[in-house]
Scaffold this active site. Sequence first.
Site, PDB file in Angstrom:
ATOM      1  N   CYS A 145       0.734  -1.295  -0.067  1.00  0.00           N
ATOM      2  CA  CYS A 145      -0.003   0.094  -0.163  1.00  0.00           C
ATOM      3  C   CYS A 145       1.001   1.247   0.184  1.00  0.00           C
ATOM      4  CB  CYS A 145      -0.995   0.152   1.122  1.00  0.00           C
ATOM      5  SG  CYS A 145      -1.995  -1.400   1.239  1.00  0.00           S
ATOM      6  N   HIS A 204      -3.053   7.034   2.624  1.00  0.00           N
ATOM      7  CA  HIS A 204      -3.549   5.873   1.840  1.00  0.00           C
ATOM      8  C   HIS A 204      -4.825   5.483   2.358  1.00  0.00           C
ATOM      9  CE1 HIS A 204      -3.961   1.693   0.953  1.00  0.00           C
ATOM     10  NE2 HIS A 204      -3.744   1.303   2.390  1.00  0.00           N
ATOM     11  N   ASN A 235     -10.261  -0.314   0.328  1.00  0.00           N
ATOM     12  CA  ASN A 235      -8.849  -0.247   0.242  1.00  0.00           C
ATOM     13  C   ASN A 235      -8.119  -0.730  -1.189  1.00  0.00           C
ATOM     14  OD1 ASN A 235      -6.044  -0.391   0.633  1.00  0.00           O
ATOM     15  ND2 ASN A 235      -6.152  -1.211   2.648  1.00  0.00           N
TER      16      ASN A 235
HETATM   17  O1  UT7 Z   1      -3.571  -1.289   3.537  1.00  0.00           O
HETATM   18  C1  UT7 Z   1      -2.952  -1.693   4.516  1.00  0.00           C
HETATM   19  C2  UT7 Z   1      -3.237  -1.015   5.542  1.00  0.00           C
HETATM   20  N1  UT7 Z   1      -4.558  -1.852   6.182  1.00  0.00           N
HETATM   21  C3  UT7 Z   1      -5.052  -1.633   7.318  1.00  0.00           C
HETATM   22  O2  UT7 Z   1      -4.936  -0.165   7.474  1.00  0.00           O
HETATM   23  C4  UT7 Z   1      -6.095  -2.007   7.956  1.00  0.00           C
HETATM   24  C5  UT7 Z   1      -5.950  -1.827   9.543  1.00  0.00           C
HETATM   25  N2  UT7 Z   1      -6.999  -2.118  10.521  1.00  0.00           N
HETATM   26  C6  UT7 Z   1      -8.333  -1.867  10.399  1.00  0.00           C
HETATM   27  O3  UT7 Z   1      -8.582  -1.178   9.685  1.00  0.00           O
HETATM   28  C7  UT7 Z   1      -9.162  -2.396  11.508  1.00  0.00           C
HETATM   29  O4  UT7 Z   1      -8.210  -2.919  12.423  1.00  0.00           O
HETATM   30  C8  UT7 Z   1     -10.283  -3.532  11.041  1.00  0.00           C
HETATM   31  C9  UT7 Z   1     -11.336  -2.718  10.064  1.00  0.00           C
HETATM   32  C10 UT7 Z   1      -9.598  -4.578  10.240  1.00  0.00           C
HETATM   33  C11 UT7 Z   1     -10.802  -4.168  12.209  1.00  0.00           C
HETATM   34  O5  UT7 Z   1     -11.524  -3.138  13.026  1.00  0.00           O
HETATM   35  P1  UT7 Z   1     -11.322  -3.321  14.675  1.00  0.00           P
HETATM   36  O6  UT7 Z   1     -12.098  -2.000  15.192  1.00  0.00           O
HETATM   37  O7  UT7 Z   1      -9.846  -3.220  14.904  1.00  0.00           O
HETATM   38  O8  UT7 Z   1     -12.106  -4.789  15.006  1.00  0.00           O
HETATM   39  P2  UT7 Z   1     -11.687  -5.944  15.645  1.00  0.00           P
HETATM   40  O9  UT7 Z   1     -10.784  -6.681  14.738  1.00  0.00           O
HETATM   41  O10 UT7 Z   1     -11.156  -5.680  16.994  1.00  0.00           O
HETATM   42  O11 UT7 Z   1     -12.926  -6.937  15.609  1.00  0.00           O
HETATM   43  C12 UT7 Z   1     -14.073  -6.472  16.447  1.00  0.00           C
HETATM   44  C13 UT7 Z   1     -14.760  -7.635  16.556  1.00  0.00           C
HETATM   45  C14 UT7 Z   1     -14.776  -9.138  16.526  1.00  0.00           C
HETATM   46  O12 UT7 Z   1     -15.529  -9.557  17.138  1.00  0.00           O
HETATM   47  P3  UT7 Z   1     -15.549 -10.079  18.805  1.00  0.00           P
HETATM   48  O13 UT7 Z   1     -14.204 -11.132  18.861  1.00  0.00           O
HETATM   49  O14 UT7 Z   1     -15.363  -8.752  19.483  1.00  0.00           O
HETATM   50  O15 UT7 Z   1     -16.641 -10.558  19.297  1.00  0.00           O
HETATM   51  C15 UT7 Z   1     -14.642  -9.711  15.133  1.00  0.00           C
HETATM   52  O16 UT7 Z   1     -14.747 -10.704  15.029  1.00  0.00           O
HETATM   53  O17 UT7 Z   1     -15.586  -7.630  15.101  1.00  0.00           O
HETATM   54  C16 UT7 Z   1     -15.758  -8.737  14.418  1.00  0.00           C
HETATM   55  N3  UT7 Z   1     -15.657  -8.744  13.046  1.00  0.00           N
HETATM   56  C17 UT7 Z   1     -16.636  -8.548  12.313  1.00  0.00           C
HETATM   57  N4  UT7 Z   1     -17.897  -8.434  12.542  1.00  0.00           N
HETATM   58  C18 UT7 Z   1     -18.654  -8.226  11.223  1.00  0.00           C
HETATM   59  C19 UT7 Z   1     -14.675  -8.757  12.251  1.00  0.00           C
HETATM   60  N5  UT7 Z   1     -14.774  -8.680  10.912  1.00  0.00           N
HETATM   61  C20 UT7 Z   1     -16.021  -8.521  10.867  1.00  0.00           C
HETATM   62  C21 UT7 Z   1     -16.806  -8.264   9.793  1.00  0.00           C
HETATM   63  N6  UT7 Z   1     -18.137  -8.368   9.996  1.00  0.00           N
HETATM   64  N7  UT7 Z   1     -16.389  -8.098   8.767  1.00  0.00           N
END
Ligand code: UT7
Length: 318
Positions: A112, A245, A275
Amino acid sequence: MYSRIIGTGSYLPKKTVTNKDLEKFVDTNDEWIVSRSGIKQRHFAADDELTSDLAEKASKEAIKQAGLNNDEIDLIIVATTTPDMVFPSTACIVQSKLNIPSCPAFDVQAVCSGFVYALNIGDLFIKSGQAKNVLIVGAETYSNILNWNDRTTCVLFGDGAGAVILSSSQKPGILKTSVHADGALHQHLCVPGWVKGGEVVGSPMVQMDGGIVFKFAVKVFEETALELLSATEKTIEDLDWFIPHQANIRIMESTAKKLKLPLEKLVSTVHHHGNTSAASIPLALDEAVKDGRIKEGELMLFAGVGGGFTWGGALVEF
Ligand code: UT7
């Protein structure tokens, strides 16, 4: 001698996939995707549409906008993580599709951060007198490398291409670039597969520790901004536009908040294309140029971060 952006272009494949569409085959929902990432829809390439096809369309627009003929391009750099084939480079395929006569052409693989890496290289080619008109493209077809059983990654990415023409000029354009990498963190964001003996070994799909990438991105976006501003003796107040980005609206807004940059100066397009990795900065740039937001002489800050980890940026007078 400076290098200046004299043309921009972009292309998004026709097929749009909304969060509601994803709900039909991924265990996810619109509310989660919008609140965690800001993404509402993404574009996916058609089955017969390759990364070079997307790059070709964005490039044509940028070359036209720059008022150049294809044969005036004397260097092609394509930033991509999703090349058409193992080799030759997608840049060579784009060269052929655009009928650009003999000139150097190569790909940059910095995930990226690919666009800011390519901008850095193009700037150096121009400043050293080795090139006059450089075509720089960020182009990706991430839909080919998404794991539909991993809802933590597959809802975030999309396909697209953005291009700029960088040209030699007496007038300031690119004021400063910076590029960095820390390979010790490579396992946190990767596609850990390769080709061996005619088979794919490992996984050919995106894997990401989202939380680690998120925190790292906010940290290095701020560091990159301060590094570039301090090197050019500029301040946050001097900035007209911040074009990071486009991975996640929360990363972009957190960075703006840390930098005390008003949100009106943030160019954000992630909501409608997700993204798009190396394509995301030139896509956002082209959109803001076309809709009249970015005007000649304004000061823009690009910042990229991605797998590797790689990161970097550019301070650019438009
Ligand atoms: O291009 C390279 C750069 N990439 C990035 O910059 C991405 C960086 N990371 C992010 O943008 C974020 O970390 C995410 C969008 C990937 C995730 O957001 P988050 O607020 O960190 O969520 P999390 O991973 O802590 O997940 C929270 C909850 C989990 O459930 P529990 O364990 O709390 O019950 C996940 O299982 O959200 C759940 N979850 C989903 N629920 C519905 C994870 N993915 C999904 C989904 N739909 N697609």
